[in-house]
Design a protein around this motif. Structure first.
Motif, PDB file in Angstrom:
ATOM      1  N   MET A   1      26.694  18.539  11.797  1.00 25.85           N
ATOM      2  CA  MET A   1      28.146  18.504  11.749  1.00 25.85           C
ATOM      3  C   MET A   1      28.616  17.242  12.458  1.00 25.85           C
ATOM      4  N   LEU A   2      29.564  16.548  11.849  1.00 34.12           N
ATOM      5  CA  LEU A   2      30.112  15.327  12.405  1.00 34.12           C
ATOM      6  C   LEU A   2      31.418  15.658  13.103  1.00 34.12           C
ATOM      7  N   SER A   3      31.577  15.162  14.291  1.00 34.84           N
ATOM      8  CA  SER A   3      32.815  15.375  15.027  1.00 34.84           C
ATOM      9  C   SER A   3      33.544  14.053  15.151  1.00 34.84           C
ATOM     10  N   THR A   4      34.786  14.010  14.727  1.00 40.73           N
ATOM     11  CA  THR A   4      35.590  12.800  14.844  1.00 40.73           C
ATOM     12  C   THR A   4      36.847  13.104  15.627  1.00 40.73           C
ATOM     13  N   VAL A   5      37.390  12.095  16.242  1.00 36.90           N
ATOM     14  CA  VAL A   5      38.637  12.243  16.973  1.00 36.90           C
ATOM     15  C   VAL A   5      39.692  11.417  16.264  1.00 36.90           C
ATOM     16  N   ARG A   6      40.757  12.031  15.841  1.00 34.49           N
ATOM     17  CA  ARG A   6      41.847  11.359  15.164  1.00 34.49           C
ATOM     18  C   ARG A   6      43.146  11.862  15.752  1.00 34.49           C
ATOM     19  N   GLY A   7      43.997  10.945  16.142  1.00 33.01           N
ATOM     20  CA  GLY A   7      45.300  11.315  16.669  1.00 33.01           C
ATOM     21  C   GLY A   7      45.224  12.213  17.886  1.00 33.01           C
ATOM     22  N   GLY A   8      44.191  12.018  18.710  1.00 29.90           N
ATOM     23  CA  GLY A   8      44.065  12.819  19.917  1.00 29.90           C
ATOM     24  C   GLY A   8      43.496  14.204  19.683  1.00 29.90           C
ATOM     25  N   GLN A   9      43.156  14.517  18.419  1.00 29.87           N
ATOM     26  CA  GLN A   9      42.611  15.835  18.119  1.00 29.87           C
ATOM     27  C   GLN A   9      41.141  15.701  17.748  1.00 29.87           C
ATOM     28  N   ASN A  10      40.329  16.625  18.188  1.00 27.95           N
ATOM     29  CA  ASN A  10      38.928  16.647  17.813  1.00 27.95           C
ATOM     30  C   ASN A  10      38.806  17.438  16.516  1.00 27.95           C
ATOM     31  N   MET A  11      38.347  16.775  15.467  1.00 24.02           N
ATOM     32  CA  MET A  11      38.241  17.424  14.169  1.00 24.02           C
ATOM     33  C   MET A  11      36.781  17.441  13.752  1.00 24.02           C
ATOM     34  N   ALA A  12      36.209  18.610  13.593  1.00 24.75           N
ATOM     35  CA  ALA A  12      34.825  18.730  13.155  1.00 24.75           C
ATOM     36  C   ALA A  12      34.813  18.779  11.629  1.00 24.75           C
TER      37      ALA A  12
ATOM     38  N   GLN B   1      30.029  10.388   0.688  1.00 23.27           N
ATOM     39  CA  GLN B   1      30.920  10.127  -0.444  1.00 23.27           C
ATOM     40  C   GLN B   1      32.284  10.776  -0.234  1.00 23.27           C
ATOM     41  N   GLU B   2      32.305  11.981   0.296  1.00 24.23           N
ATOM     42  CA  GLU B   2      33.584  12.634   0.591  1.00 24.23           C
ATOM     43  C   GLU B   2      34.359  11.832   1.628  1.00 24.23           C
ATOM     44  N   HIS B   3      33.641  11.282   2.592  1.00 23.83           N
ATOM     45  CA  HIS B   3      34.299  10.457   3.604  1.00 23.83           C
ATOM     46  C   HIS B   3      34.914   9.217   2.956  1.00 23.83           C
ATOM     47  N   LEU B   4      34.177   8.566   2.045  1.00 32.38           N
ATOM     48  CA  LEU B   4      34.719   7.399   1.355  1.00 32.38           C
ATOM     49  C   LEU B   4      35.992   7.757   0.586  1.00 32.38           C
ATOM     50  N   GLU B   5      36.000   8.902  -0.053  1.00 29.97           N
ATOM     51  CA  GLU B   5      37.191   9.345  -0.788  1.00 29.97           C
ATOM     52  C   GLU B   5      38.372   9.531   0.167  1.00 29.97           C
TER      53      GLU B   5
ATOM     54  N   GLU C   1      43.618   7.338   2.414  1.00 24.18           N
ATOM     55  CA  GLU C   1      44.435   6.816   3.508  1.00 24.18           C
ATOM     56  C   GLU C   1      44.776   5.338   3.295  1.00 24.18           C
ATOM     57  N   ALA C   2      43.800   4.566   2.861  1.00 19.23           N
ATOM     58  CA  ALA C   2      44.016   3.127   2.666  1.00 19.23           C
ATOM     59  C   ALA C   2      44.991   2.830   1.531  1.00 19.23           C
ATOM     60  N   MET C   3      45.049   3.707   0.546  1.00 15.96           N
ATOM     61  CA  MET C   3      45.944   3.469  -0.589  1.00 15.96           C
ATOM     62  C   MET C   3      47.417   3.492  -0.167  1.00 15.96           C
ATOM     63  N   ALA C   4      47.731   4.193   0.892  1.00 14.22           N
ATOM     64  CA  ALA C   4      49.109   4.178   1.400  1.00 14.22           C
ATOM     65  C   ALA C   4      49.478   2.764   1.848  1.00 14.22           C
TER      66      ALA C   4
ATOM     67  N   PHE D   1      35.595   3.650   8.657  1.00 15.63           N
ATOM     68  CA  PHE D   1      34.161   3.575   8.380  1.00 15.63           C
ATOM     69  C   PHE D   1      33.364   3.921   9.632  1.00 15.63           C
ATOM     70  N   LYS D   2      33.900   3.630  10.796  1.00 15.67           N
ATOM     71  CA  LYS D   2      33.206   3.916  12.051  1.00 15.67           C
ATOM     72  C   LYS D   2      33.100   5.420  12.320  1.00 15.67           C
ATOM     73  N   ASP D   3      33.885   6.222  11.616  1.00 15.62           N
ATOM     74  CA  ASP D   3      33.971   7.659  11.866  1.00 15.62           C
ATOM     75  C   ASP D   3      32.836   8.487  11.265  1.00 15.62           C
ATOM     76  N   HIS D   4      31.986   7.893  10.443  1.00 14.95           N
ATOM     77  CA  HIS D   4      30.958   8.677   9.763  1.00 14.95           C
ATOM     78  C   HIS D   4      29.640   7.908   9.784  1.00 14.95           C
ATOM     79  N   PRO D   5      28.545   8.586  10.065  1.00 12.75           N
ATOM     80  CA  PRO D   5      27.249   7.899  10.141  1.00 12.75           C
ATOM     81  C   PRO D   5      26.861   7.175   8.848  1.00 12.75           C
ATOM     82  N   ALA D   6      27.283   7.692   7.708  1.00 16.42           N
ATOM     83  CA  ALA D   6      26.916   7.085   6.427  1.00 16.42           C
ATOM     84  C   ALA D   6      27.625   5.754   6.181  1.00 16.42           C
ATOM     85  N   THR D   7      28.734   5.520   6.873  1.00 17.46           N
ATOM     86  CA  THR D   7      29.498   4.292   6.641  1.00 17.46           C
ATOM     87  C   THR D   7      29.604   3.410   7.880  1.00 17.46           C
TER      88      THR D   7
END
Length: 88
Positions: A1-12, A18-22, A27-30, A48-54
């Motif tokens: 399981m990958l744990s990322t922190v976004r906006g001060g929240q820990n999101m597992a 590929q799902e991460h790239l999507e 987000e980038a399209m905005a 890209f730094k948020d996921h081991p695959a990227t």
């Protein structure tokens, strides 16, 4: 399981690379829609730094910049494809 922190929240998440790239592309399209190329590329580099695959792509700034800049010049779908087609 990958744990990322976004906006001060820990999101597992159990996203595949590929799902991460999507997710990154969505987000980038905005930024693309606001014609903010620098913001879009910075968004991708940061996410890209948020996921081991990227994470390795974030370290090769030249490659990432070339691929994303070329995609940007190809329009909305080209930019999205440049993000989602990074090999993971």
């Amino acid at each position: 399981m990958l744990s990322t922190v976004r906006g001060g929240q820990n999101m597992a998440t159990t996203m595949t690379g590929q799902e991460h790239l999507e997710s990154v592309a969505e987000e980038a399209m905005a930024y693309f829609d606001q014609e903010d190329q620098a913001g879009a590329i910075a968004c991708v580099a940061s996410r890209f730094k948020d996921h081991p695959a990227t994470a390795g792509y974030a370290e090769d700034g030249f490659l990432m910049m070339m691929v994303l800049s070329t995609g940007w010049e190809m329009g909305r779908q080209g930019f999205k494809k440049a993000i989602t087609d990074f090999a993971v």
